[in-house]
Scaffold this active site. Sequence first.
Site, PDB file in Angstrom:
ATOM      1  N   LYS A  13       0.832  -1.213   0.000  1.00 27.79           N
ATOM      2  CA  LYS A  13       0.000   0.000   0.000  1.00 27.79           C
ATOM      3  C   LYS A  13       0.864   1.260   0.000  1.00 27.79           C
ATOM      4  O   LYS A  13       0.580   2.206  -0.723  1.00 27.79           O
ATOM      5  CB  LYS A  13      -0.905   0.060   1.241  1.00 27.79           C
ATOM      6  N   ARG A  88      -9.555   1.039   8.576  1.00 24.35           N
ATOM      7  CA  ARG A  88      -9.014  -0.244   8.994  1.00 24.35           C
ATOM      8  C   ARG A  88     -10.051  -1.079   9.744  1.00 24.35           C
ATOM      9  O   ARG A  88      -9.753  -2.187  10.174  1.00 24.35           O
ATOM     10  CB  ARG A  88      -7.841   0.011   9.935  1.00 24.35           C
ATOM     11  N   ARG A 125      11.914  -5.045   5.848  1.00 28.23           N
ATOM     12  CA  ARG A 125      11.521  -3.683   5.495  1.00 28.23           C
ATOM     13  C   ARG A 125      12.302  -2.641   6.291  1.00 28.23           C
ATOM     14  O   ARG A 125      12.537  -2.806   7.484  1.00 28.23           O
ATOM     15  CB  ARG A 125      10.018  -3.510   5.765  1.00 28.23           C
ATOM     16  N   ARG A 158      11.243  -0.334  11.733  1.00 31.18           N
ATOM     17  CA  ARG A 158      10.151   0.011  12.645  1.00 31.18           C
ATOM     18  C   ARG A 158      10.035  -1.022  13.753  1.00 31.18           C
ATOM     19  O   ARG A 158      10.192  -2.214  13.513  1.00 31.18           O
ATOM     20  CB  ARG A 158       8.834   0.056  11.861  1.00 31.18           C
ATOM     21  N   ARG A 169      -0.127  -8.074  13.829  1.00 32.64           N
ATOM     22  CA  ARG A 169      -0.712  -7.131  12.862  1.00 32.64           C
ATOM     23  C   ARG A 169      -1.487  -7.861  11.779  1.00 32.64           C
ATOM     24  O   ARG A 169      -2.551  -7.412  11.353  1.00 32.64           O
ATOM     25  CB  ARG A 169       0.382  -6.263  12.241  1.00 32.64           C
TER      26      ARG A 169
HETATM   27  P1  ADP Z   1       1.055  -1.450   8.113  1.00 31.06           P
HETATM   28  O1  ADP Z   1      -0.045  -1.229   7.136  1.00 31.06           O
HETATM   29  O2  ADP Z   1       2.298  -1.945   7.434  1.00 31.06           O
HETATM   30  O3  ADP Z   1       0.673  -2.249   9.318  1.00 31.06           O
HETATM   31  P2  ADP Z   1       0.892   1.310   8.981  1.00 31.06           P
HETATM   32  O4  ADP Z   1       2.037   2.234   8.912  1.00 31.06           O
HETATM   33  O5  ADP Z   1      -0.257   1.534   8.069  1.00 31.06           O
HETATM   34  O6  ADP Z   1       1.547  -0.102   8.718  1.00 31.06           O
HETATM   35  O7  ADP Z   1       0.316   1.223  10.474  1.00 31.06           O
HETATM   36  C1  ADP Z   1       1.144   1.030  11.582  1.00 31.06           C
HETATM   37  C2  ADP Z   1       0.317   1.015  12.866  1.00 31.06           C
HETATM   38  O8  ADP Z   1      -0.365   2.270  13.020  1.00 31.06           O
HETATM   39  C3  ADP Z   1      -0.796  -0.020  12.909  1.00 31.06           C
HETATM   40  O9  ADP Z   1      -0.340  -1.291  13.328  1.00 31.06           O
HETATM   41  C4  ADP Z   1      -1.756   0.623  13.921  1.00 31.06           C
HETATM   42  O10 ADP Z   1      -1.318   0.454  15.237  1.00 31.06           O
HETATM   43  C5  ADP Z   1      -1.660   2.089  13.592  1.00 31.06           C
HETATM   44  N1  ADP Z   1      -2.697   2.511  12.609  1.00 31.06           N
HETATM   45  C6  ADP Z   1      -2.466   2.940  11.333  1.00 31.06           C
HETATM   46  N2  ADP Z   1      -3.627   3.245  10.720  1.00 31.06           N
HETATM   47  C7  ADP Z   1      -4.622   2.990  11.614  1.00 31.06           C
HETATM   48  C8  ADP Z   1      -6.042   3.078  11.578  1.00 31.06           C
HETATM   49  N3  ADP Z   1      -6.697   3.486  10.485  1.00 31.06           N
HETATM   50  N4  ADP Z   1      -6.737   2.736  12.698  1.00 31.06           N
HETATM   51  C9  ADP Z   1      -6.109   2.329  13.795  1.00 31.06           C
HETATM   52  N5  ADP Z   1      -4.771   2.203  13.898  1.00 31.06           N
HETATM   53  C10 ADP Z   1      -4.027   2.531  12.824  1.00 31.06           C
END
Ligand code: ADP
Length: 215
Positions: A13, A88, A125, A158, A169
Amino acid sequence: MRIALLGPPGCGKGTQGEIVCKDLAIPHISSGDLLRQAVQSGNELGRAAKDYMDRGQLVPDELVIGLIKERVAQQDCKAGFVLDGFPRNREQAEKLDGGLVGEGLDRVVAIEVSEPALVARLGGRRTCRGCGHLYHVSWNPPKVEGRCDACGAEIYTRDDDREDTVRERLEVYRKRTEPLMDFYQGMGLLRRVDGEAAPAEVSKRVFAALAVRND
Ligand code: ADP
Ligand code: ZN
């Protein structure tokens, strides 16, 4: 065009979001990047979000929704944007549909990748602290070790890209986010793309998916 990218962590993404946004000249809105910026700045929201993120859990809706609402209200989002990482869960999707971004989304592109491939991608990553650009130790390393090609800032692993957190996750994704596929399918917005190919090839598929409306 108002686009959301849907898919598990590691599906691409972030990479595809960057490419699509450059091409369409619209902003790339990554909820993860916005949250990590808040954590880095040490503000109240960041302090509240950090524990959830480190554990691989979703950050509470009211925090994330507020962050997205503020971002999409900015002038540069008038012509559209790509949401990456939001929505999400069902609550977030309903907020979006209920006017959070104006008339709602035009397209939702789901990027599909098998679980073993996701684990391999996330394990290697690396992320730029400055601009969020993504690298992989094996197949896409930066030109100068530890430094971002795009902005020169430090590249790091990260905390939530460690294996146990990656598993968590992925599970959160299956339980909370994957059901949104049906939600968007029902609205006629969903396009599925096979994400198991080189980024440039996946981009072609994403653009093809954006050109046709699934209804
Ligand atoms: P990835 O898609 O690789 O898990 P992201 O950078 O999108 O990584 O998200 C990292 C973390 O940020 C998630 O595991 C969550 O804790 C938080 N997060 C991101 N977007 C949301 C969302 N829309 N709602 C709740 N938590 C979120
Ligand atoms: Zn950078």
